[in-house]
Scaffold this motif. Structure first.
Motif, PDB file in Angstrom:
ATOM      1  N   UNK A 122      -3.496  -1.865  -6.974  1.00 24.87           N
ATOM      2  CA  UNK A 122      -4.840  -1.966  -6.249  1.00 24.87           C
ATOM      3  C   UNK A 122      -4.969  -3.212  -5.480  1.00 24.87           C
ATOM      4  N   UNK A 123      -4.262  -4.191  -5.898  1.00 19.84           N
ATOM      5  CA  UNK A 123      -4.293  -5.448  -5.071  1.00 19.84           C
ATOM      6  C   UNK A 123      -4.073  -5.408  -3.439  1.00 19.84           C
ATOM      7  N   UNK A 124      -3.032  -4.843  -3.021  1.00 23.58           N
ATOM      8  CA  UNK A 124      -2.928  -4.758  -1.255  1.00 23.58           C
ATOM      9  C   UNK A 124      -4.123  -4.418  -0.925  1.00 23.58           C
ATOM     10  N   UNK A 125      -4.744  -3.328  -1.190  1.00 19.66           N
ATOM     11  CA  UNK A 125      -5.919  -2.899  -0.296  1.00 19.66           C
ATOM     12  C   UNK A 125      -7.167  -3.877  -0.582  1.00 19.66           C
ATOM     13  N   UNK A 126      -7.326  -4.407  -1.632  1.00 23.28           N
ATOM     14  CA  UNK A 126      -8.386  -5.146  -1.957  1.00 23.28           C
ATOM     15  C   UNK A 126      -8.073  -6.593  -1.295  1.00 23.28           C
ATOM     16  N   UNK A 127      -7.170  -7.067  -1.265  1.00 26.86           N
ATOM     17  CA  UNK A 127      -6.673  -8.282  -0.370  1.00 26.86           C
ATOM     18  C   UNK A 127      -6.911  -7.920   1.060  1.00 26.86           C
ATOM     19  N   UNK A 128      -6.744  -6.827   1.690  1.00 26.62           N
ATOM     20  CA  UNK A 128      -6.831  -6.560   3.048  1.00 26.62           C
ATOM     21  C   UNK A 128      -8.507  -6.472   3.049  1.00 26.62           C
ATOM     22  N   UNK A 129      -9.085  -5.775   2.355  1.00 30.87           N
ATOM     23  CA  UNK A 129     -10.550  -5.551   2.682  1.00 30.87           C
ATOM     24  C   UNK A 129     -11.332  -7.034   2.481  1.00 30.87           C
ATOM     25  N   UNK A 130     -10.872  -7.921   1.577  1.00 27.65           N
ATOM     26  CA  UNK A 130     -11.411  -9.041   1.361  1.00 27.65           C
ATOM     27  C   UNK A 130     -11.111 -10.233   2.620  1.00 27.65           C
ATOM     28  N   UNK A 131      -9.730  -9.981   2.980  1.00 21.10           N
ATOM     29  CA  UNK A 131      -9.554 -11.147   3.999  1.00 21.10           C
ATOM     30  C   UNK A 131     -10.204 -10.509   5.014  1.00 21.10           C
ATOM     31  N   UNK A 132     -10.326  -8.967   5.688  1.00 15.73           N
ATOM     32  CA  UNK A 132     -10.900  -8.796   6.810  1.00 15.73           C
ATOM     33  C   UNK A 132     -12.309  -9.354   6.755  1.00 15.73           C
TER      34      UNK A 132
ATOM     35  N   UNK B 248       0.691  -1.248  -0.075  1.00 16.62           N
ATOM     36  CA  UNK B 248       0.177  -0.107  -0.009  1.00 16.62           C
ATOM     37  C   UNK B 248       0.958   1.234  -0.219  1.00 16.62           C
ATOM     38  N   UNK B 249       2.012   1.231   0.649  1.00 21.05           N
ATOM     39  CA  UNK B 249       2.867   2.522   0.753  1.00 21.05           C
ATOM     40  C   UNK B 249       3.741   2.509  -0.514  1.00 21.05           C
ATOM     41  N   UNK B 250       3.816   1.590  -1.382  1.00 20.45           N
ATOM     42  CA  UNK B 250       4.743   1.707  -2.495  1.00 20.45           C
ATOM     43  C   UNK B 250       4.201   2.679  -3.532  1.00 20.45           C
ATOM     44  N   UNK B 251       5.070   3.802  -3.738  1.00 21.06           N
ATOM     45  CA  UNK B 251       4.565   4.754  -4.724  1.00 21.06           C
ATOM     46  C   UNK B 251       4.561   4.095  -6.035  1.00 21.06           C
ATOM     47  N   UNK B 252       3.333   4.409  -7.018  1.00 19.44           N
ATOM     48  CA  UNK B 252       3.525   4.111  -8.443  1.00 19.44           C
ATOM     49  C   UNK B 252       4.456   4.499  -9.227  1.00 19.44           C
ATOM     50  N   UNK B 253       5.327   5.736  -8.961  1.00 18.83           N
ATOM     51  CA  UNK B 253       6.087   6.330  -9.735  1.00 18.83           C
ATOM     52  C   UNK B 253       7.330   5.806  -9.973  1.00 18.83           C
ATOM     53  N   UNK B 254       7.977   4.607  -8.884  1.00 17.78           N
ATOM     54  CA  UNK B 254       8.927   3.899  -9.049  1.00 17.78           C
ATOM     55  C   UNK B 254       8.893   2.845  -9.917  1.00 17.78           C
ATOM     56  N   UNK B 255       7.721   2.276 -10.478  1.00 19.73           N
ATOM     57  CA  UNK B 255       7.671   1.303 -11.421  1.00 19.73           C
ATOM     58  C   UNK B 255       7.331   1.732 -12.688  1.00 19.73           C
ATOM     59  N   UNK B 256       7.560   3.047 -13.147  1.00 18.81           N
ATOM     60  CA  UNK B 256       7.510   3.485 -14.374  1.00 18.81           C
ATOM     61  C   UNK B 256       8.474   3.285 -15.288  1.00 18.81           C
ATOM     62  N   UNK B 257       9.531   3.547 -15.067  1.00 22.50           N
ATOM     63  CA  UNK B 257      10.857   3.175 -15.927  1.00 22.50           C
ATOM     64  C   UNK B 257      10.838   1.876 -16.007  1.00 22.50           C
TER      65      UNK B 257
END
Length: 300
Positions: free
Chosen positions: A172-182, A137-146
């Motif tokens: 978007x998967x980290x937050x989705x996994x957290x919501x589903x597992x909760x 969740x805390x990983x910024x998307x900008x580091x994956x662009x290059x």
């Protein structure tokens, strides 16, 4: 006579109770303050949308010469016609719809299956895996662009729908996994045990028990992610090279003319067209979304 006395004793409190004047409670200071605060928040949230829709029906000369925050002197829908003529708005909406639907399908399927394996099936390092998902969740998307641009170039995935769908779904998967597992914590283990005793395997339990019970959480995940995917600019601007695959955020650049001149009224009309689907879907499914947030995010 005794009966009359008893009846009189029973009716006396009732008479006194009925004749006692009711006291009107004054609203507390906290309640008044909270009401005013909520009203201010609603005004701050609603005013930009109201101003956007009002400005979209103003004439171009009225917007340029008059007060931009005043009511329109004349109402016109020519801005909406010009919005479709100036830019490729229909194709942009279709591209955003395809990317949003494709990413949401991956998010729901992968998120539910990962949460099902972590929370329901369980394995030795399930809590560690869940923690790793939460770190995402805390990983910024900008580091994956290059790195993604280099990888897409080597496998010929640039300028495709897949180049936008994969990173949008992945982040978007980290937050989705957290919501589903909760949410899965609310499903009693006896339900799964009874299904196992009846001969149902993990895939059948997932498809016939877990999936139907997770409808509200699915709606929540889809709506929350759809807002960010629909308005995504970073991945689309990085991986899309042709005009035929531009999504709505990229397509709005078509309303900037020569020397940076912007057709503001047509731009506002285009924005109104693009945000209307999300507003309608949210208004229809807001109750399911609120229930999904309460049941999937308050425990874990």
């Amino acid at each position: 006579m005794t009966t009359d006395v008893i009846a009189g004793r029973r009716s006396a409190p009732t008479a006194r109770r009925n004749t006692t004047p009711r006291r009107h409670r004054r609203p507390s200071i906290f309640r008044v303050f909270s009401t005013v605060l909520v009203a201010l928040i609603v005004i701050v949230q609603v005013y930009p949308l109201a101003w956007l829709f009002i400005t979209s029906v103003r004439t171009e000369d009225d917007f340029a010469s008059g007060n931009p925050f005043a009511l329109p002197s004349a109402v016109t829908f020519e801005n909406y016609v010009r919005a479709f003529q100036t830019g490729n708005l229909g194709m942009n909406i279709l591209n955003s719809f395809i990317v949003t639907m494709g990413a949401n399908v991956l998010i729901v399927l992968l998120g539910m299956m990962a949460a099902y394996a972590i929370q329901v099936l369980g394995f030795r390092f399930s809590r560690l895996v869940r923690g790793l998902f939460l770190i995402g969740i805390i990983v910024p998307v900008q580091i994956a662009l290059v790195p993604l641009f280099i990888d897409y170039s080597s496998v010929n995935l640039l300028d495709t729908y897949v180049s936008m769908i994969i990173p949008l779904a992945g982040f978007a998967l980290p937050m989705s996994v957290y919501l589903f597992s909760s949410f899965f914590e609310y499903i009693p283990l006896e339900t799964y045990e009874a299904a196992s005793l009846d001969g149902a395997g993990p895939y059948r339990i997932f498809g016939q028990i877990t999936f139907p019970l997770s409808v509200n959480t699915i709606v929540t995940v889809v709506l929350v992610n759809s807002i960010f995917i629909w308005n995504d600019f970073i991945f689309a601007n990085t991986f899309v090279l042709s005009d035929g695959l531009k999504t709505i955020p990229l397509g709005l650049q078509n309303y900037i003319g020569a020397m940076g001149k912007v057709d503001w009224t047509a731009t506002f009309a285009a924005v109104c067209v693009t945000i209307t689907p999300l507003l309608l879907v949210f208004l229809v499914l807001n109750k399911a979304m609120i229930y999904g947030i309460e049941s999937g995010a308050t425990k874990g």
